[in-house]
Design an enzyme around this catalytic site. Structure first.
Site, mmCIF file in Angstrom:
data_model
loop_
_atom_site.group_PDB
_atom_site.id
_atom_site.type_symbol
_atom_site.label_atom_id
_atom_site.label_comp_id
_atom_site.label_asym_id
_atom_site.label_seq_id
_atom_site.Cartn_x
_atom_site.Cartn_y
_atom_site.Cartn_z
ATOM 1 N N GLY A 38 0.685 -1.223 -0.031
ATOM 2 C CA GLY A 38 -0.228 0.004 -0.025
ATOM 3 C C GLY A 38 0.791 1.262 0.001
ATOM 4 C CD GLU A 93 1.903 0.788 6.908
ATOM 5 O OE1 GLU A 93 1.645 1.016 5.937
ATOM 6 O OE2 GLU A 93 1.550 -0.085 7.598
ATOM 7 C CG ASP A 94 -0.981 1.901 3.524
ATOM 8 O OD1 ASP A 94 -0.735 1.429 4.821
ATOM 9 O OD2 ASP A 94 -1.477 0.940 2.992
ATOM 10 C CG ASP A 97 -7.527 -0.121 11.004
ATOM 11 O OD1 ASP A 97 -8.373 0.679 11.511
ATOM 12 O OD2 ASP A 97 -7.744 -1.356 10.831
ATOM 13 C CG PHE A 146 -12.167 -0.254 4.323
ATOM 14 C CD1 PHE A 146 -11.272 -1.150 5.243
ATOM 15 C CD2 PHE A 146 -11.921 -0.711 2.941
ATOM 16 C CE1 PHE A 146 -10.242 -1.858 4.693
ATOM 17 C CE2 PHE A 146 -10.900 -1.450 2.486
ATOM 18 C CZ PHE A 146 -10.144 -1.933 3.527
ATOM 19 C CG ASP A 153 -5.504 -3.963 -0.722
ATOM 20 O OD1 ASP A 153 -4.839 -3.329 0.279
ATOM 21 O OD2 ASP A 153 -5.849 -5.076 -0.755
ATOM 22 N NE ARG A 159 -2.561 -3.192 -3.673
ATOM 23 C CZ ARG A 159 -2.462 -3.721 -2.176
ATOM 24 N NH1 ARG A 159 -2.299 -2.382 -1.701
ATOM 25 N NH2 ARG A 159 -2.555 -4.817 -1.706
HETATM 26 P P1 IMP Z 1 -3.201 -2.276 11.549
HETATM 27 O O1 IMP Z 1 -2.096 -3.264 11.694
HETATM 28 O O2 IMP Z 1 -4.658 -2.677 11.949
HETATM 29 O O3 IMP Z 1 -2.756 -0.766 11.814
HETATM 30 O O4 IMP Z 1 -3.408 -2.203 10.016
HETATM 31 C C1 IMP Z 1 -2.741 -1.359 9.202
HETATM 32 C C2 IMP Z 1 -2.685 -1.880 7.722
HETATM 33 O O5 IMP Z 1 -4.109 -2.413 7.404
HETATM 34 C C3 IMP Z 1 -2.373 -0.897 6.642
HETATM 35 O O6 IMP Z 1 -0.950 -0.990 6.460
HETATM 36 C C4 IMP Z 1 -3.499 -1.299 5.444
HETATM 37 O O7 IMP Z 1 -2.657 -2.193 4.648
HETATM 38 C C5 IMP Z 1 -4.686 -1.963 6.207
HETATM 39 N N1 IMP Z 1 -5.463 -1.198 6.319
HETATM 40 C C6 IMP Z 1 -6.320 -0.564 7.614
HETATM 41 N N2 IMP Z 1 -7.385 0.336 7.235
HETATM 42 C C7 IMP Z 1 -7.325 0.237 5.860
HETATM 43 C C8 IMP Z 1 -8.341 1.069 5.066
HETATM 44 O O8 IMP Z 1 -9.148 1.537 5.560
HETATM 45 N N3 IMP Z 1 -8.282 0.616 3.877
HETATM 46 C C9 IMP Z 1 -7.328 -0.221 3.388
HETATM 47 N N4 IMP Z 1 -6.348 -0.845 4.099
HETATM 48 C C10 IMP Z 1 -6.287 -0.629 5.395
HETATM 49 MG MG MG Z 2 -0.195 -1.507 4.565
#
Ligand code: IMP
Ligand code: MG
Length: 168
Positions: A38, A93-94, A97, A146, A153, A159
């Protein structure tokens, strides 16, 4: 699907982030480590928004299955090509979350003994945080929805959208 952050706003914010990072870091190259897949688009634009020397590398982490929320399980799917010992490393990082992916990555990279380890995230969903993480730079804080596009993605689709959009 509707646009949350337009291409113009994304690019304007990245120019600001690039200038800020340029100003904050000491002499020498900044090692930008993008999290696959991402963050690739963000890395490409951020590196070009910076004037100081940069190195780029990629790390693969998977925590998501095909769904919309984290499985809680994280694994390294691709490691860095080169050592970052003694380097100023900035994780690119993109989106943050739950924070689970990032806290795992910070743990992995700290063991490589960089001189400094920072994080730049284009998007942050602070409401969703499960694991606290220290983020040095954030592009935009967004509500808990989301999003796709600009690298992000849903099951590998969307993407290549130029804007960041909410998937309903
Ligand atoms: P975390 O480990 O829950 O912080 O997740 C981070 C990863 O989850 C990011 O690098 C994204 O790849 C994916 N992610 C989290 N939220 C979204 C979203 O709203 N859209 C798409 N990918 C997401
Ligand atoms: Mg990611």
């Amino acid at each position: 699907m509707h646009v949350l952050i337009s291409e113009e706003r994304i690019q304007a914010r990245i120019r600001e982030l690039g200038a800020q990072i340029d100003a904050d870091y000491p002499e020498g190259p900044v090692y930008l480590v993008a999290v696959l897949k991402g963050a690739c688009f963000f890395l490409a634009d951020l590196a070009r928004a910076m004037k100081r020397p940069t190195r780029i590398d990629f790390i693969g982490i998977s925590s998501y299955g095909k769904g919309r929320s984290t499985s809680g399980e994280v694994k390294l799917t691709k490691d860095l090509d080169a050592s970052v010992e003694g380097a100023d490393v900035l994780i690119v990082e993109d989106i943050i979350d739950s924070g689970i992916t990032l806290s795992y990555l910070i743990h992995v990279l700290e063991q490589r003994k960089p001189r400094s380890l920072g994080v730049v995230a284009l998007l942050d969903k602070p409401e969703r945080r499960v694991r606290p993480v220290q983020v040095s730079y954030v592009g935009f804080e967004i509500p808990d929805s989301f999003v796709v596009g600009y690298g992000l993605d849903y099951a590998e689709d969307y993407r290549n959208l130029r804007d960041i959009c909410v998937l309903e």
